[in-house]
Design a protein around this motif. Structure first.
Motif, PDB file in Angstrom:
ATOM      1  N   ASP A 160      29.242  34.142  45.665  1.00 47.24           N
ATOM      2  CA  ASP A 160      29.174  34.027  47.116  1.00 47.24           C
ATOM      3  C   ASP A 160      28.106  33.016  47.507  1.00 47.24           C
ATOM      4  OD1 ASP A 160      31.125  35.819  48.061  1.00 47.24           O
ATOM      5  OD2 ASP A 160      29.842  37.517  47.559  1.00 47.24           O
ATOM      6  N   PRO A 161      28.370  32.183  48.533  1.00 51.81           N
ATOM      7  CA  PRO A 161      27.343  31.244  48.989  1.00 51.81           C
ATOM      8  C   PRO A 161      26.019  31.919  49.325  1.00 51.81           C
ATOM      9  CG  PRO A 161      29.449  30.682  49.968  1.00 51.81           C
ATOM     10  CD  PRO A 161      29.656  31.993  49.246  1.00 51.81           C
ATOM     11  N   SER A 162      26.064  33.146  49.844  1.00 44.66           N
ATOM     12  CA  SER A 162      24.821  33.830  50.212  1.00 44.66           C
ATOM     13  C   SER A 162      23.979  34.180  48.990  1.00 44.66           C
ATOM     14  CB  SER A 162      25.126  35.096  51.019  1.00 44.66           C
ATOM     15  OG  SER A 162      26.010  35.941  50.330  1.00 44.66           O
ATOM     16  N   THR A 198      18.198  28.190  46.854  1.00 44.51           N
ATOM     17  CA  THR A 198      17.961  26.872  47.437  1.00 44.51           C
ATOM     18  C   THR A 198      18.269  26.883  48.926  1.00 44.51           C
ATOM     19  OG1 THR A 198      18.553  24.512  47.328  1.00 44.51           O
ATOM     20  CG2 THR A 198      20.313  26.097  46.892  1.00 44.51           C
ATOM     21  N   ASP A 199      17.636  25.976  49.655  1.00 47.92           N
ATOM     22  CA  ASP A 199      17.932  25.798  51.083  1.00 47.92           C
ATOM     23  C   ASP A 199      18.908  24.649  51.309  1.00 47.92           C
ATOM     24  OD1 ASP A 199      16.217  27.828  51.644  1.00 47.92           O
ATOM     25  OD2 ASP A 199      14.787  26.639  52.803  1.00 47.92           O
ATOM     26  N   PHE A 200      19.236  23.913  50.264  1.00 51.97           N
ATOM     27  CA  PHE A 200      20.047  22.713  50.405  1.00 51.97           C
ATOM     28  C   PHE A 200      21.535  23.000  50.203  1.00 51.97           C
ATOM     29  CE2 PHE A 200      16.074  20.575  48.557  1.00 51.97           C
ATOM     30  CZ  PHE A 200      15.504  20.440  49.815  1.00 51.97           C
ATOM     31  N   GLY A 201      22.383  22.231  50.901  1.00 56.18           N
ATOM     32  CA  GLY A 201      23.810  22.274  50.660  1.00 56.18           C
ATOM     33  C   GLY A 201      24.600  23.219  51.534  1.00 56.18           C
ATOM     34  N   PHE A 202      23.952  23.890  52.483  1.00 56.63           N
ATOM     35  CA  PHE A 202      24.652  24.843  53.339  1.00 56.63           C
ATOM     36  C   PHE A 202      25.056  24.189  54.659  1.00 56.63           C
ATOM     37  CE2 PHE A 202      22.013  27.300  50.487  1.00 56.63           C
ATOM     38  CZ  PHE A 202      22.930  28.231  50.004  1.00 56.63           C
ATOM     39  N   LEU A 203      26.325  24.370  55.039  1.00 53.29           N
ATOM     40  CA  LEU A 203      26.839  23.759  56.271  1.00 53.29           C
ATOM     41  C   LEU A 203      26.606  24.722  57.424  1.00 53.29           C
ATOM     42  CD1 LEU A 203      30.139  22.140  54.947  1.00 53.29           C
ATOM     43  CD2 LEU A 203      27.753  21.381  54.719  1.00 53.29           C
ATOM     44  N   LYS A 204      25.353  24.766  57.862  1.00 59.06           N
ATOM     45  CA  LYS A 204      24.934  25.719  58.894  1.00 59.06           C
ATOM     46  C   LYS A 204      25.511  25.324  60.248  1.00 59.06           C
ATOM     47  CE  LYS A 204      20.833  24.825  57.395  1.00 59.06           C
ATOM     48  NZ  LYS A 204      19.366  24.725  57.209  1.00 59.06           N
ATOM     49  N   GLY A 205      26.120  26.287  60.921  1.00 60.34           N
ATOM     50  CA  GLY A 205      26.716  26.042  62.232  1.00 60.34           C
ATOM     51  C   GLY A 205      28.223  26.132  62.224  1.00 60.34           C
ATOM     52  N   LEU A 206      28.838  25.919  61.057  1.00 61.74           N
ATOM     53  CA  LEU A 206      30.288  26.044  60.966  1.00 61.74           C
ATOM     54  C   LEU A 206      30.693  27.516  60.962  1.00 61.74           C
ATOM     55  CD1 LEU A 206      31.377  23.407  58.298  1.00 61.74           C
ATOM     56  CD2 LEU A 206      31.365  23.186  60.775  1.00 61.74           C
ATOM     57  N   LYS A 207      31.841  27.781  61.552  1.00 58.32           N
ATOM     58  CA  LYS A 207      32.330  29.156  61.628  1.00 58.32           C
ATOM     59  C   LYS A 207      33.732  29.248  61.026  1.00 58.32           C
ATOM     60  CE  LYS A 207      29.790  29.874  65.934  1.00 58.32           C
ATOM     61  NZ  LYS A 207      29.902  30.176  67.389  1.00 58.32           N
ATOM     62  N   PRO A 208      34.019  30.351  60.342  1.00 56.96           N
ATOM     63  CA  PRO A 208      35.375  30.539  59.814  1.00 56.96           C
ATOM     64  C   PRO A 208      36.342  30.802  60.957  1.00 56.96           C
ATOM     65  CG  PRO A 208      34.081  32.524  59.474  1.00 56.96           C
ATOM     66  CD  PRO A 208      33.136  31.487  60.023  1.00 56.96           C
ATOM     67  N   CYS A 242      26.969  18.839  59.371  1.00 57.17           N
ATOM     68  CA  CYS A 242      25.868  19.775  59.634  1.00 57.17           C
ATOM     69  C   CYS A 242      24.590  19.365  58.902  1.00 57.17           C
ATOM     70  CB  CYS A 242      26.259  21.196  59.263  1.00 57.17           C
ATOM     71  SG  CYS A 242      27.671  21.835  60.182  1.00 57.17           S
ATOM     72  N   GLY A 243      24.354  18.057  58.828  1.00 59.78           N
ATOM     73  CA  GLY A 243      23.148  17.546  58.197  1.00 59.78           C
ATOM     74  C   GLY A 243      23.193  17.472  56.689  1.00 59.78           C
ATOM     75  N   VAL A 244      24.343  17.785  56.096  1.00 56.52           N
ATOM     76  CA  VAL A 244      24.485  17.757  54.642  1.00 56.52           C
ATOM     77  C   VAL A 244      25.358  16.581  54.233  1.00 56.52           C
ATOM     78  CG1 VAL A 244      25.353  18.992  52.613  1.00 56.52           C
ATOM     79  CG2 VAL A 244      24.221  20.255  54.461  1.00 56.52           C
ATOM     80  N   SER A 245      24.873  15.779  53.302  1.00 49.23           N
ATOM     81  CA  SER A 245      25.669  14.675  52.767  1.00 49.23           C
ATOM     82  C   SER A 245      26.663  15.226  51.747  1.00 49.23           C
ATOM     83  CB  SER A 245      24.772  13.634  52.092  1.00 49.23           C
ATOM     84  OG  SER A 245      23.918  13.019  53.037  1.00 49.23           O
ATOM     85  N   ILE A 246      27.932  14.878  51.935  1.00 50.54           N
ATOM     86  CA  ILE A 246      28.984  15.361  51.048  1.00 50.54           C
ATOM     87  C   ILE A 246      29.688  14.169  50.425  1.00 50.54           C
ATOM     88  CG2 ILE A 246      31.089  16.742  50.879  1.00 50.54           C
ATOM     89  CD1 ILE A 246      30.143  18.244  53.386  1.00 50.54           C
ATOM     90  N   ILE A 269      27.916  21.348  46.692  1.00 49.66           N
ATOM     91  CA  ILE A 269      26.985  20.932  45.642  1.00 49.66           C
ATOM     92  C   ILE A 269      27.633  19.884  44.742  1.00 49.66           C
ATOM     93  CG2 ILE A 269      27.722  22.808  44.108  1.00 49.66           C
ATOM     94  CD1 ILE A 269      24.788  22.984  43.141  1.00 49.66           C
ATOM     95  N   ASN A 270      26.803  19.013  44.197  1.00 54.79           N
ATOM     96  CA  ASN A 270      27.261  18.061  43.183  1.00 54.79           C
ATOM     97  C   ASN A 270      27.701  18.847  41.949  1.00 54.79           C
ATOM     98  OD1 ASN A 270      27.212  16.229  40.888  1.00 54.79           O
ATOM     99  ND2 ASN A 270      26.102  14.798  42.193  1.00 54.79           N
ATOM    100  N   PRO A 271      28.898  18.587  41.436  1.00 53.24           N
ATOM    101  CA  PRO A 271      29.380  19.347  40.273  1.00 53.24           C
ATOM    102  C   PRO A 271      28.441  19.325  39.083  1.00 53.24           C
ATOM    103  CG  PRO A 271      31.163  18.076  41.233  1.00 53.24           C
ATOM    104  CD  PRO A 271      29.910  17.634  41.927  1.00 53.24           C
TER     105      PRO A 271
END
Length: 215
Positions: free
Chosen positions: A23-25, A31-41, A152-156, A172-174
């Motif tokens: 789970d992402p949680s 880590t604090d990096f890589g989370f697309l904060k603000g998006l909703k399912p 959301c501030g994350v480079s993908i 995350i980078n594989p």
């Protein structure tokens, strides 16, 4: 101008299998990096893991989104960067139908979506900022496919691993993903034993180490 780069297969079957159990949680403890904060399912329950196919569009013009659906493969995650437009929808019923036909794993939109009923009927997993009747158009202005995008501030990057659940989305980078997955699975397995100890009367503060701060 349109820039269409080749699809990148960055995610291995091994990673897909590993992250089916993560789970992402749980990653959020590491880590604090890589989370697309603000998006909703768009709907729950929701869960998908896949290989990122990225698209960048200039607000009103969703021409590149339609083209990207020719390039996706089964199990991919379509990631759309709307260049900061959080009021307009670039994703509706017809693109959802096309994505479902290509067997995409899920969709990430840095703006809004529309055609709520159709998307629900298709059971297509989607994360977005919301719903809007104001839509993009096919204008042929510009766009980029399989390029680095920002959501959301994350480079993908194209080929990144996207992991989504009811708790949110992690990217995350594989190359870095296996270590996080192994640690996360170990943590999740340890929680099973912790619950047994709680049932036996041991306090959570003792198990987590929190009690040391109250001595």
């Amino acid at each position: 101008m349109f820039k269409v780069h080749p699809r990148v297969q960055g995610v291995s079957p091994k990673l897909i299998d590993l992250y089916q159990k993560v789970d992402p949680s749980t990653i959020g403890h590491m880590t604090d990096f890589g989370f697309l904060k603000g998006l909703k399912p768009f709907s729950r329950p929701i869960r998908f893991v896949g290989n990122a196919v990225t698209v960048r569009i200039p607000h009103m013009d969703s021409t590149a989104v339609h083209k990207a659906l020719e390039l996706v493969e089964a199990g991919d995650v379509v990631v759309v960067d709307m260049s900061g437009d959080d009021q307009r929808s670039c994703w509706g019923g017809m693109v959802s139908y096309a994505a479902k036909a290509k067997q995409v794993a899920g969709v990430i939109i840095s703006g809004c979506i529309n055609d709520v009923t159709e998307i629900l009927e298709l059971e297509l997993p989607v994360f977005s900022l919301g719903v809007s009747p104001l839509t993009t158009r096919i204008l042929g202005i510009e766009g980029e496919i399989n390029t680095i995008v920002s959501v959301c501030g994350v480079s993908i990057h194209p080929g990144d691993l996207v992991v989504a659940s009811d708790d949110g989305v992690f990217v995350i980078n594989p190359k870095d993903a296996e270590e996080y997955a192994i640690t996360a699975i170990q943590k999740q397995d340890a929680e099973i034993e912790m619950k047994k100890q709680i049932d036996a009367g041991v306090s959570l503060a003792h198990l987590s180490g929190a009690e040391k701060y109250f001595r």
